[in-house]
Scaffold this motif. Structure first.
Motif, PDB file in Angstrom:
ATOM      1  N   UNK A  65       0.850  -1.189   0.000  1.00  0.00           N
ATOM      2  CA  UNK A  65       0.000   0.000   0.000  1.00  0.00           C
ATOM      3  C   UNK A  65       0.886   1.240   0.000  1.00  0.00           C
ATOM      4  N   UNK A  66       0.316   2.358  -0.413  1.00  0.00           N
ATOM      5  CA  UNK A  66       1.000   3.640  -0.305  1.00  0.00           C
ATOM      6  C   UNK A  66      -0.035   4.732  -0.131  1.00  0.00           C
ATOM      7  N   UNK A  67       0.351   5.789   0.572  1.00  0.00           N
ATOM      8  CA  UNK A  67      -0.542   6.932   0.758  1.00  0.00           C
ATOM      9  C   UNK A  67       0.252   8.219   0.613  1.00  0.00           C
ATOM     10  N   UNK A  68      -0.427   9.272   0.187  1.00  0.00           N
ATOM     11  CA  UNK A  68       0.176  10.602   0.111  1.00  0.00           C
ATOM     12  C   UNK A  68      -0.855  11.613   0.586  1.00  0.00           C
ATOM     13  N   UNK A 101      -5.578  13.810  -0.819  1.00  0.00           N
ATOM     14  CA  UNK A 101      -5.208  12.485  -0.314  1.00  0.00           C
ATOM     15  C   UNK A 101      -5.267  11.505  -1.471  1.00  0.00           C
ATOM     16  N   UNK A 102      -4.247  10.664  -1.580  1.00  0.00           N
ATOM     17  CA  UNK A 102      -4.248   9.588  -2.564  1.00  0.00           C
ATOM     18  C   UNK A 102      -3.833   8.301  -1.857  1.00  0.00           C
ATOM     19  N   UNK A 103      -4.601   7.243  -2.054  1.00  0.00           N
ATOM     20  CA  UNK A 103      -4.289   5.924  -1.502  1.00  0.00           C
ATOM     21  C   UNK A 103      -4.279   4.920  -2.635  1.00  0.00           C
ATOM     22  N   UNK A 104      -3.235   4.127  -2.717  1.00  0.00           N
ATOM     23  CA  UNK A 104      -3.133   3.077  -3.734  1.00  0.00           C
ATOM     24  C   UNK A 104      -2.726   1.770  -3.070  1.00  0.00           C
ATOM     25  N   UNK A 105      -3.266   0.694  -3.572  1.00  0.00           N
ATOM     26  CA  UNK A 105      -3.009  -0.653  -3.057  1.00  0.00           C
ATOM     27  C   UNK A 105      -2.353  -1.455  -4.174  1.00  0.00           C
ATOM     28  N   UNK A 106      -1.099  -1.825  -3.987  1.00  0.00           N
ATOM     29  CA  UNK A 106      -0.421  -2.626  -4.989  1.00  0.00           C
ATOM     30  C   UNK A 106      -1.108  -3.955  -5.195  1.00  0.00           C
ATOM     31  N   UNK A 107      -1.324  -4.338  -6.446  1.00  0.00           N
ATOM     32  CA  UNK A 107      -1.996  -5.597  -6.759  1.00  0.00           C
ATOM     33  C   UNK A 107      -1.011  -6.744  -6.531  1.00  0.00           C
ATOM     34  N   UNK A 151       2.287   5.848  -8.126  1.00  0.00           N
ATOM     35  CA  UNK A 151       0.962   6.426  -8.360  1.00  0.00           C
ATOM     36  C   UNK A 151       0.638   7.519  -7.352  1.00  0.00           C
ATOM     37  N   UNK A 152       0.877   7.259  -6.061  1.00  0.00           N
ATOM     38  CA  UNK A 152       0.509   8.275  -5.060  1.00  0.00           C
ATOM     39  C   UNK A 152       1.391   9.514  -5.178  1.00  0.00           C
ATOM     40  N   UNK A 153       2.671   9.326  -5.446  1.00  0.00           N
ATOM     41  CA  UNK A 153       3.574  10.475  -5.552  1.00  0.00           C
ATOM     42  C   UNK A 153       3.201  11.344  -6.750  1.00  0.00           C
ATOM     43  N   UNK A 154       2.931  10.699  -7.877  1.00  0.00           N
ATOM     44  CA  UNK A 154       2.611  11.449  -9.097  1.00  0.00           C
ATOM     45  C   UNK A 154       1.272  12.166  -8.973  1.00  0.00           C
ATOM     46  N   UNK A 155       0.249  11.433  -8.528  1.00  0.00           N
ATOM     47  CA  UNK A 155      -1.090  12.020  -8.460  1.00  0.00           C
ATOM     48  C   UNK A 155      -1.177  13.120  -7.416  1.00  0.00           C
ATOM     49  N   UNK A 156      -0.583  12.909  -6.244  1.00  0.00           N
ATOM     50  CA  UNK A 156      -0.685  13.907  -5.181  1.00  0.00           C
ATOM     51  C   UNK A 156       0.007  15.203  -5.588  1.00  0.00           C
ATOM     52  N   UNK A 157       1.174  15.082  -6.199  1.00  0.00           N
ATOM     53  CA  UNK A 157       1.878  16.286  -6.649  1.00  0.00           C
ATOM     54  C   UNK A 157       1.066  17.033  -7.699  1.00  0.00           C
ATOM     55  N   UNK A 158       0.454  16.305  -8.613  1.00  0.00           N
ATOM     56  CA  UNK A 158      -0.342  16.942  -9.664  1.00  0.00           C
ATOM     57  C   UNK A 158      -1.585  17.614  -9.093  1.00  0.00           C
ATOM     58  N   UNK A 159      -2.290  16.931  -8.196  1.00  0.00           N
ATOM     59  CA  UNK A 159      -3.491  17.504  -7.598  1.00  0.00           C
ATOM     60  C   UNK A 159      -3.153  18.715  -6.750  1.00  0.00           C
ATOM     61  N   UNK A 160      -2.003  18.682  -6.090  1.00  0.00           N
ATOM     62  CA  UNK A 160      -1.577  19.834  -5.307  1.00  0.00           C
ATOM     63  C   UNK A 160      -1.303  21.055  -6.163  1.00  0.00           C
ATOM     64  N   UNK A 161      -0.918  20.832  -7.429  1.00  0.00           N
ATOM     65  CA  UNK A 161      -0.666  21.944  -8.352  1.00  0.00           C
ATOM     66  C   UNK A 161      -1.947  22.482  -8.970  1.00  0.00           C
TER      67      UNK A 161
END
Length: 357
Positions: free
Chosen positions: A90-93, A103-109, A122-132
């Motif tokens: 799992x990962x969260x940002x 907030x972004x949460x992803x669960x590795x398959x 996924x969380x690093x990319x999406x969170x940075x983009x949404x923050x911008x």
């Protein structure tokens, strides 16, 4: 005799115990690098580059095994590898700006290779983009491409599920693919939609032939989610390629009414009746598109974002009703671990209004 030509008796390889020369970098017998980190289990300096002890085989703890984050304003999250997994996939940002909370949460398959890398990317990319200020759909696309770039082929394609939340001006924008979820926890009415047309997303009606299986040994919840059209939201027309995801499930957390606190599921799983997930981020999926929902809560409450390591244990659960969001997230984690902890667990709570402020 030259003493430097022979190994010292008290210097041995920690893996094969062959005598080695003082100052050597590698054991000439087995190739183990000397001076490696010590194992937290057996104490031998035998931890390899992958984080496993070459003597006892125990994987060493990492910063992802358990992590907690708390933002100004109360938003808080915890993630834990659970009791049965060797690593946390799992990962969260979490991100807070002057105007928005992301907030972004992803669960590795688990059936994919390097699933932990997929969720992290996924969380690093999406969170940075949404923050911008990037749109929810564009941020999802960027995350999908970031995960896709990890693949060396369609047979070596890391994958993960996805759920993101942007809270701005009292409005909640959700996006998801897979079976990571969002819930509304409140003593008041469920939040209403602000744009019903944004809540309907074309999806495949049948699982693709490459649907990702649910990992064995985990409890599954494959019952269809009931929908409720009595809350003032107009029904959404369903066609052969459109599923109504804009209506709120009435029984998303069955029997999970805790005093006056009610949990309402805001997302609908991309999953086949047999349990396989039918949408994910990864090079082997193709043109994955997110479900999107925009909501405005009428009363204070908490937005819960979580992986299936928590929601599989929510039937009949009594949610904590006091404490800070971080305290409540820790309590939910304890519940998941006490219930078996068979999967990685990620829990994020976002307070809205004056809830737990």
């Amino acid at each position: 005799m030259d003493d430097t030509a022979a190994p010292k008796a008290d210097v041995r390889c920690p893996v094969c115990e062959t005598p080695v020369f003082a100052g050597d970098s590698f054991c000439e017998a087995c190739g183990h690098p000397l001076g490696a980190p010590a194992c937290t289990s057996c104490g031998a300096p035998a931890v390899d580059a992958e984080g496993y002890c070459e003597r006892c085989g125990v994987r060493q703890p990492t910063s992802r095994d358990h992590a907690e984050l708390e933002l100004d304003g109360g938003t808080a999250g915890v993630t834990d590898k659970g009791l049965r997994r060797s690593r946390n996939e799992d990962a969260m940002a979490l991100l807070s700006t002057d105007t928005r909370t992301v907030v972004v949460v992803c669960d590795g398959v688990g059936s994919s290779p390097r699933a932990d890398e997929a969720s992290a990317a996924a969380v690093e990319t999406a969170c940075a983009a949404l923050g911008r200020g990037v749109s929810t759909e564009e941020a999802f696309g960027l995350a999908s491409r970031a995960v896709g770039k990890l693949a060396t082929s369609v047979d070596d394609a890391p994958a993960c599920t996805y759920v993101s939340v942007v809270v701005e001006g009292g409005r909640i924008t959700l996006a998801w693919a897979g079976d990571s979820r969002a819930y509304w926890l409140s003593t008041g009415p469920r939040p209403t939609r602000t744009n019903p047309s944004a809540d309907t997303q074309p999806v495949e009606t049948d699982p693709p032939p490459h649907a990702r299986p649910v990992e064995t040994g985990l409890p599954t919840d494959t019952r269809p989610v009931e929908t409720d059209l009595s809350a003032g939201s107009p029904p959404v027309e369903a066609s052969a390629d459109t599923r109504p995801v804009g209506v709120l499930p009435a029984a998303a957390i069955r029997s999970a009414v805790t005093g006056q606190v009610v949990g309402t599921q805001l997302t609908v799983d991309d999953a086949a009746p047999t349990g396989e997930i039918t949408a994910w981020l990864g090079a082997d999926y193709g043109d994955v598109r997110p479900h999107v929902r925009v909501l405005e809560p009428e009363t204070p409450g908490l937005l819960l974002v979580c992986s299936d390591g928590l929601w599989r244990y929510l039937d009949g659960y009594t949610f904590p009703s006091t404490g800070s969001p971080l305290d409540m997230a820790r309590a939910m984690l304890r519940h998941a671990l006490d219930s078996g902890g068979q999967d990685n667990v990620t829990i994020v709570l976002i307070p809205l209004g004056d809830a737990h402020g």
